[in-house]
Write a protein that holds these residues in place. Structure first.
Motif, short mmCIF file in Angstrom:
data_model
loop_
_atom_site.label_atom_id
_atom_site.label_comp_id
_atom_site.label_asym_id
_atom_site.label_seq_id
_atom_site.Cartn_x
_atom_site.Cartn_y
_atom_site.Cartn_z
N ALA A 63 0.69 -1.17 -0.03
CA ALA A 63 0.03 -0.13 0.00
C ALA A 63 0.96 1.23 -0.09
O ALA A 63 0.41 2.38 -0.29
CB ALA A 63 -0.88 0.01 1.22
N ASP A 94 -0.11 -1.52 -12.74
CA ASP A 94 -0.36 -0.99 -14.30
C ASP A 94 -1.41 0.13 -14.39
O ASP A 94 -1.32 1.24 -15.17
CB ASP A 94 -0.45 -2.00 -15.40
CG ASP A 94 -1.55 -2.93 -15.27
OD1 ASP A 94 -1.86 -3.38 -14.10
OD2 ASP A 94 -2.37 -3.27 -15.97
N LYS A 110 -10.11 -2.22 -14.99
CA LYS A 110 -10.58 -3.23 -13.95
C LYS A 110 -10.73 -2.25 -12.76
O LYS A 110 -10.28 -1.26 -12.72
CB LYS A 110 -9.47 -4.01 -13.43
CG LYS A 110 -9.47 -5.59 -13.96
CD LYS A 110 -8.29 -6.22 -12.91
CE LYS A 110 -7.97 -7.45 -13.75
NZ LYS A 110 -6.76 -8.17 -13.10
N ASP A 155 -11.52 -9.79 1.25
CA ASP A 155 -10.70 -10.09 2.56
C ASP A 155 -11.56 -10.78 3.69
O ASP A 155 -10.96 -10.68 4.85
CB ASP A 155 -10.71 -8.43 2.84
CG ASP A 155 -9.43 -7.88 2.29
OD1 ASP A 155 -8.93 -8.30 1.55
OD2 ASP A 155 -9.19 -6.61 2.50
N LEU A 169 -10.90 -12.22 -7.22
CA LEU A 169 -10.07 -10.95 -7.28
C LEU A 169 -8.60 -11.27 -7.26
O LEU A 169 -7.87 -10.61 -8.12
CB LEU A 169 -10.42 -9.82 -6.03
CG LEU A 169 -11.67 -9.33 -6.20
CD1 LEU A 169 -11.84 -8.31 -5.08
CD2 LEU A 169 -11.66 -8.45 -7.67
C1 UD1 Z 1 -7.13 -3.32 -1.88
C2 UD1 Z 1 -7.05 -3.63 -0.24
C3 UD1 Z 1 -7.03 -4.97 -0.03
C4 UD1 Z 1 -8.30 -5.96 -0.77
C5 UD1 Z 1 -8.38 -5.44 -2.21
C6 UD1 Z 1 -9.61 -5.83 -2.94
C7 UD1 Z 1 -5.96 -1.61 0.60
C8 UD1 Z 1 -4.76 -1.15 1.12
N1 UD1 Z 1 -5.91 -3.13 0.36
O1 UD1 Z 1 -5.89 -3.80 -2.20
O2 UD1 Z 1 -7.26 -5.52 1.39
O3 UD1 Z 1 -8.04 -7.32 -0.83
O4 UD1 Z 1 -8.48 -3.93 -2.29
O5 UD1 Z 1 -10.82 -5.45 -2.17
O6 UD1 Z 1 -7.09 -0.94 0.47
N2 UD1 Z 1 -5.16 -4.77 -10.59
C9 UD1 Z 1 -4.35 -4.69 -11.74
N3 UD1 Z 1 -3.61 -3.85 -12.08
C10 UD1 Z 1 -3.62 -2.54 -11.36
C11 UD1 Z 1 -4.21 -2.41 -10.01
C12 UD1 Z 1 -5.10 -3.68 -9.59
O7 UD1 Z 1 -4.61 -5.46 -12.59
O8 UD1 Z 1 -2.74 -1.51 -11.53
C13 UD1 Z 1 -5.93 -5.87 -10.05
C14 UD1 Z 1 -5.38 -6.69 -8.90
O9 UD1 Z 1 -4.37 -7.54 -9.40
C15 UD1 Z 1 -6.63 -7.49 -8.54
C16 UD1 Z 1 -7.51 -6.69 -8.78
O10 UD1 Z 1 -7.20 -5.70 -9.90
O11 UD1 Z 1 -6.75 -8.63 -9.13
C17 UD1 Z 1 -8.18 -5.80 -7.73
O12 UD1 Z 1 -6.92 -5.17 -7.09
P1 UD1 Z 1 -7.04 -3.87 -6.18
O13 UD1 Z 1 -8.45 -3.26 -5.83
O14 UD1 Z 1 -6.20 -2.76 -6.77
O15 UD1 Z 1 -6.32 -4.18 -4.71
P2 UD1 Z 1 -5.64 -3.00 -3.87
O16 UD1 Z 1 -5.89 -1.98 -3.99
O17 UD1 Z 1 -4.11 -3.62 -3.96
#
Ligand code: UD1
Length: 420
Positions: free
Chosen positions: A93, A124, A161, A307, A329
């Motif tokens: 984070a 990304d 996404k 979570d 997810l």
């Molecule tokens: C946040 C939470 C985490 C929770 C998750 C999903 C915080 C600090 N953490 O994590 O506890 O499990 O949301 O509810 O708030 N993705 C991409 N590219 C990106 C960003 C994300 O492909 O640039 C994908 C990730 O790999 C995943 C999905 O999108 O499969 C969701 O991820 P994301 O919502 O970004 O999770 P976090 O914000 O890291």
């Protein structure tokens, strides 16, 4: 290294106070990078992830004090823009400093977070959105180097996404950008909503809060006079304690909760036969006469949270019938399955789906925590298991659960922290 020793089976009773939400506090702390004043955050959870982020901000030049859940933060003195690997590698984070640093200083260097136990977790979408806002981004020697010499520009961004920290990062960047930013396919998690509300209360023109489309008129580089605020309750900690009541067949009350943030979790517990009473910010769970199997799919808010998947998997091992739990997810978020199997659970994994054959008798064993929420699932299962369970590598738990063993012990659990 510490571990938890838990004696089961256990019965719980009484009341537990829920802490402030870690996942709300993290972006809100980085949000203060956009402020020129000292900001006070109340109900701040005192967990390892928050301390890690404060250390990162201190490295950047900020000052902070955290006492009794009151966090005073002054980022007006920030004079560095590099978030180095040593900290970012311990907490993904940390990437939340990227948007605010770039927006305020026009450049920053943030270590790439890399993979983690539950999957690849790329950034990304954060980078693509910042590029659409005019940032020039290069990746060199493991660092994201971002520059926006003329400041960030408003843009129309459609997230491929739904991403929680991605939305937060770009909202913060857009707040100080020049002109209007429209963000489509945003995360609607309560933690993102609170971030937007604080920005609005601090004078930023932001509309669409709580929906999947946000419109933000940036201040054109002007820093904010930020309001003081109280962090929302942790819905995942609350959900975990509801599961603690359900798995130990106990009635317990949770205080300082936002029950509306837990609708999807409550609905599944009710389908499993539990009863939940809501009284303002209190929630009381009464156990099921007979725990029923469940079918659930993890998705973005307001659907069932990823979570809470591990905790429900633990619960399903005791239910009557076969439960089906699908993880949508994260590609590798079933590491707790093999540890639950060590306790006697009958779980079959097929890709993203876990089939749990219920009514398995659980017996205490040595198990290893693999990530934050997986750890809490092991603690839950241990409280239902016959005999002694040692949960190792609990530094994962310390990242996000405040005083877990003290809170559980006060409810009657036989749980102690020991050193290896
Ligand atoms: C946040 C939470 C985490 C929770 C998750 C999903 C915080 C600090 N953490 O994590 O506890 O499990 O949301 O509810 O708030 N993705 C991409 N590219 C990106 C960003 C994300 O492909 O640039 C994908 C990730 O790999 C995943 C999905 O999108 O499969 C969701 O991820 P994301 O919502 O970004 O999770 P976090 O914000 O890291």
């Amino acid at each position: 290294m510490d571990y938890l020793r838990i004696q089961g089976p256990t019965k719980l009773s009484g009341t537990v106070t829920i802490s402030g939400a870690k996942n709300a506090a993290l972006p809100l702390i980085t949000l203060t990078l956009l402020a020129h004043n000292k900001v006070t955050l109340t109900n701040t959870p005192e967990v390892a992830d928050i301390k890690t982020l404060l250390k990162l901000l201190e490295n950047l030049g900020a000052t902070s004090t955290l006492n009794n859940h009151v966090l005073e933060l002054d980022t007006s003195t920030v004079n560095h823009t590099m978030a180095n690997y040593d900290i970012v590698k311990t907490m993904r984070a940390s990437i939340l400093v990227l948007g605010p640093l770039l927006a305020r200083f026009g450049h920053c260097e943030v270590s790439l977070p890399g993979g983690c136990a539950i999957g690849q977790r790329p950034i990304d979408l954060h980078l693509k959105a910042l590029e659409q806002m005019g940032a020039e981004i290069t990746i060199h020697a493991g660092y994201v180097n971002a520059v926006a010499p003329k400041g960030l520009q408003g843009a129309h961004i459609i997230f491929d996404k739904i991403t929680v920290t991605g939305t937060a990062n770009i909202v913060m960047a857009a707040a100080l950008a020049h002109g209007k930013t429209v963000l489509v396919n945003c995360a609607k998690e309560p933690e993102v909503v609170q971030l937007c509300e604080i920005l609005r209360d601090s004078g930023v023109d932001i509309t669409g809060i709580g929906s999947s489309e946000l419109t933000i008129i940036g201040t054109g580089g002007k820093t904010l006079e930020m309001v003081d605020f109280e962090i929302i309750p942790d819905r995942i900690e609350a959900g975990t304690y509801l599961c603690a009541g359900a798995i130990t067949n106990s009635t317990i009350t949770l205080e300082k909760v936002r029950p509306d943030h837990l609708d999807a979790v409550t609905a599944k517990l009710e389908q499993m036969g539990c009863t939940i009473d809501i009284d303002g910010t209190n929630m009381t769970i009464h156990p099921a006469a007979e725990l029923k199997h469940v079918e659930l799919i993890t998705q973005e808010y307001p659907a069932f949270p990823t979570d809470m998947q591990a905790q429900f998997l633990a619960l399903a091992t005791l239910a009557k019938g076969t439960s089906i739990i699908e993880e949508r997810l994260f590609e590798n978020r079933f590491m707790h399955v093999s540890e639950l199997q060590r306790l006697g659970a009958d779980i079959r994994l097929n890709g993203h789906t876990a089939t749990v054959i219920g009514e398995s008798p659980l017996f205490g064993a040595d198990v290893m925590a693999t990530d934050l929420r997986a750890s809490s699932a092991l603690v839950l299962a241990a409280m239902a298991a016959e005999g002694t369970t040692n949960v190792h590598r609990i530094y994962h738990l310390d990242r996000g659960y405040e005083n877990l063993e003290q809170k559980l012990r006060a409810l009657g659990a036989k749980i102690e922290r020991l050193s290896e």
